[in-house]
Scaffold this motif. Structure first.
Motif, mmCIF file in Angstrom:
data_model
loop_
_atom_site.group_PDB
_atom_site.id
_atom_site.type_symbol
_atom_site.label_atom_id
_atom_site.label_comp_id
_atom_site.label_asym_id
_atom_site.label_seq_id
_atom_site.Cartn_x
_atom_site.Cartn_y
_atom_site.Cartn_z
ATOM 1 N N PHE A 117 0.831 -1.212 0.000
ATOM 2 C CA PHE A 117 0.000 0.000 0.000
ATOM 3 C C PHE A 117 0.862 1.258 0.000
ATOM 4 N N ARG A 118 2.184 1.081 -0.118
ATOM 5 C CA ARG A 118 3.067 2.251 -0.209
ATOM 6 C C ARG A 118 2.957 2.931 -1.564
ATOM 7 N N PHE A 119 2.495 2.171 -2.572
ATOM 8 C CA PHE A 119 2.401 2.718 -3.921
ATOM 9 C C PHE A 119 0.968 2.608 -4.437
ATOM 10 N N ASP A 120 0.575 3.546 -5.270
ATOM 11 C CA ASP A 120 -0.720 3.467 -5.929
ATOM 12 C C ASP A 120 -0.525 2.685 -7.224
ATOM 13 N N ALA A 121 -0.957 1.431 -7.212
ATOM 14 C CA ALA A 121 -0.712 0.534 -8.343
ATOM 15 C C ALA A 121 -1.957 -0.308 -8.608
ATOM 16 N N PRO A 122 -2.035 -0.933 -9.766
ATOM 17 C CA PRO A 122 -3.167 -1.831 -10.042
ATOM 18 C C PRO A 122 -3.249 -2.928 -8.983
ATOM 19 N N LEU A 123 -4.451 -3.270 -8.585
ATOM 20 C CA LEU A 123 -4.654 -4.332 -7.592
ATOM 21 C C LEU A 123 -4.452 -5.689 -8.264
ATOM 22 N N ASP A 124 -3.206 -6.121 -8.324
ATOM 23 C CA ASP A 124 -2.890 -7.380 -8.990
ATOM 24 C C ASP A 124 -2.572 -8.464 -7.955
ATOM 25 N N MET A 125 -1.365 -8.431 -7.388
ATOM 26 C CA MET A 125 -0.904 -9.333 -6.329
ATOM 27 C C MET A 125 -0.663 -10.773 -6.778
ATOM 28 N N ARG A 126 -0.647 -11.042 -8.068
ATOM 29 C CA ARG A 126 -0.369 -12.407 -8.523
ATOM 30 C C ARG A 126 1.137 -12.680 -8.492
ATOM 31 N N MET A 127 1.521 -13.792 -7.880
ATOM 32 C CA MET A 127 2.922 -14.222 -7.929
ATOM 33 C C MET A 127 3.266 -14.654 -9.348
ATOM 34 N N ASN A 128 2.318 -15.299 -9.998
ATOM 35 C CA ASN A 128 2.475 -15.736 -11.383
ATOM 36 C C ASN A 128 1.625 -14.829 -12.256
ATOM 37 N N LYS A 129 2.271 -13.929 -12.970
ATOM 38 C CA LYS A 129 1.535 -12.948 -13.758
ATOM 39 C C LYS A 129 0.889 -13.541 -15.007
ATOM 40 N N ARG A 130 1.156 -14.812 -15.267
ATOM 41 C CA ARG A 130 0.617 -15.447 -16.468
ATOM 42 C C ARG A 130 -0.796 -15.984 -16.277
ATOM 43 N N ALA A 131 -1.237 -16.150 -15.048
ATOM 44 C CA ALA A 131 -2.511 -16.834 -14.843
ATOM 45 C C ALA A 131 -3.179 -16.406 -13.543
ATOM 46 N N GLY A 132 -4.460 -16.765 -13.420
ATOM 47 C CA GLY A 132 -5.188 -16.564 -12.177
ATOM 48 C C GLY A 132 -5.904 -15.225 -12.081
ATOM 49 N N ILE A 133 -6.731 -15.103 -11.064
ATOM 50 C CA ILE A 133 -7.478 -13.879 -10.838
ATOM 51 C C ILE A 133 -6.624 -12.885 -10.065
ATOM 52 N N THR A 134 -6.948 -11.621 -10.196
ATOM 53 C CA THR A 134 -6.212 -10.574 -9.498
ATOM 54 C C THR A 134 -6.951 -10.162 -8.233
ATOM 55 N N ALA A 135 -6.289 -9.351 -7.425
ATOM 56 C CA ALA A 135 -6.931 -8.821 -6.225
ATOM 57 C C ALA A 135 -8.122 -7.941 -6.603
ATOM 58 N N ALA A 136 -8.023 -7.247 -7.734
ATOM 59 C CA ALA A 136 -9.141 -6.419 -8.201
ATOM 60 C C ALA A 136 -10.354 -7.275 -8.537
ATOM 61 N N ASP A 137 -10.123 -8.439 -9.128
ATOM 62 C CA ASP A 137 -11.230 -9.362 -9.430
ATOM 63 C C ASP A 137 -11.951 -9.755 -8.150
ATOM 64 N N ILE A 138 -11.178 -10.048 -7.124
ATOM 65 C CA ILE A 138 -11.762 -10.456 -5.843
ATOM 66 C C ILE A 138 -12.549 -9.311 -5.217
ATOM 67 N N ILE A 139 -11.935 -8.145 -5.148
ATOM 68 C CA ILE A 139 -12.578 -6.988 -4.524
ATOM 69 C C ILE A 139 -13.879 -6.608 -5.229
ATOM 70 N N ASN A 140 -13.903 -6.732 -6.532
ATOM 71 C CA ASN A 140 -15.069 -6.271 -7.292
ATOM 72 C C ASN A 140 -16.127 -7.338 -7.547
ATOM 73 N N HIS A 141 -15.770 -8.620 -7.409
ATOM 74 C CA HIS A 141 -16.718 -9.661 -7.803
ATOM 75 C C HIS A 141 -17.088 -10.675 -6.723
ATOM 76 N N TYR A 142 -16.280 -10.821 -5.673
ATOM 77 C CA TYR A 142 -16.678 -11.705 -4.584
ATOM 78 C C TYR A 142 -17.854 -11.063 -3.860
ATOM 79 N N ASN A 143 -18.777 -11.904 -3.368
ATOM 80 C CA ASN A 143 -19.892 -11.321 -2.625
ATOM 81 C C ASN A 143 -19.417 -10.873 -1.238
#
Length: 304
Positions: A117-143
């Motif tokens: 949170f020190r930087f204003d950046a896309p909510l990604d957080m994936r260790m593997n940038k090739r696959a999987g959902i991002t933190a933004a996907d979770i924040i915006n789509h999980y109930n």
């Protein structure tokens, strides 16, 4: 053979964790968290010409740090697939496995990855940038209930329900895309004196969910139990109570839940013997030199 390479990560409990492996010069070892290569380099320094090291990392940035050494094999994969990869390379048993479960300082310092949170950046957080959902996907789509569970279980946040409620309401007005967006929405929910600690827990919870860290850890440790030879060593560094509990339980009972099983004679059926009587923690000097090490705990066990 001494190896030198510039790393992007300061290894924690370096000597203690490698000493714990009790390395045989001609042995086969695995570092499931290669990162900047600090621990792997020290393992190679202690191996002879017939020893071999397999190092795992799913991040393409880490692959840039791999060594040009015939005794070394880099595996770009999640460590949850440890057993499958060992089978692929024709390795029946290994003599030791090291895991430094913390997030690399490189990830926290990379302004583009969204881990800090020190930087204003896309909510990604994936260790593997090739696959999987991002933190933004979770924040915006999980109930709302799913978000609350994640924040409570993985972040141990007492006001998880309130945080989830505020996020669910905010995203109806505007998509939450960056770390700055998330902080603006949630920071008023944290007391000023604990704001950074609470935000760190929030980001930790999202990171764990994005990367399925707890499931991956369980699978890796179960795989390690199978591929380690008798007398083989397990050396694991943890940074928070969730992962440390899993490591402790598997060492003690052979399962993540810590359910102890006994044989006909009442003897505990444990796959490992703890080598040290107590958890190893960094010295005061290391904690001052490397603040990331302050919450580190090292457990060393031997396959029975």
């Amino acid at each position: 053979m001494i190896i030198t390479a510039e790393t992007y990560h300061v290894p924690v409990l370096l000597q203690e964790s490698i000493d714990g492996l009790d390395i045989k010069p001609d042995g086969v070892y695995v570092d499931v968290t290669f990162g900047g290569g600090g621990h792997s380099r020290e393992i190679l320094n202690r191996l002879g010409k017939n020893g071999h090291l397999y190092s795992f990392d799913q991040d393409e940035d880490a692959e840039k740090n791999k060594f040009d050494d015939e005794r070394f094999t880099f595996v770009r994969s999640n460590f949850r697939y440890l057993k499958n990869w060992m089978r692929y390379y024709g390795v029946d048993h290994i003599d030791g496995l090291l895991a430094d479960l913390g997030v690399s300082s490189h990830h926290f310092d990379d302004e583009t990855r969204g881990f800090s949170f020190r930087f204003d950046a896309p909510l990604d957080m994936r260790m593997n940038k090739r696959a999987g959902i991002t933190a933004a996907d979770i924040i915006n789509h999980y109930n709302e209930e799913q978000l609350s569970d994640i924040f409570y279980i993985y972040g141990e946040l007492k006001n998880a329900r309130k945080i989830a409620s505020v996020i669910a309401k905010a995203r109806t007005e505007k998509t939450i895309e960056t770390t700055g967006d998330l902080m603006t929405i949630t920071e008023k929910l944290f007391q000023r004196e604990r704001e950074k600690k609470e935000l760190a827990k929030l980001f930790q919870a999202l990171r764990i969910e994005v990367n399925h860290e707890m499931d991956a850890l369980k699978e890796m440790l179960n795989g390690a139990r199978e591929v380690l030879c008798q007398g083989g060593r397990l050396s694991v560094i943890t940074y928070h109570s969730l992962e440390d509990r899993i490591v402790k339980n598997i060492i003690k009972a052979g399962n993540a839940e810590g359910k102890v099983k006994q044989d006909f004679f009442g003897r505990i059926e444990a796959p490992f013997r703890q080598v040290t009587n107590k958890i190893i923690t960094p010295s005061d000097e290391e904690q001052q030199r490397n603040p990331r090490s302050r919450s580190a705990k090292l457990r060393i066990a031997e396959k029975i």
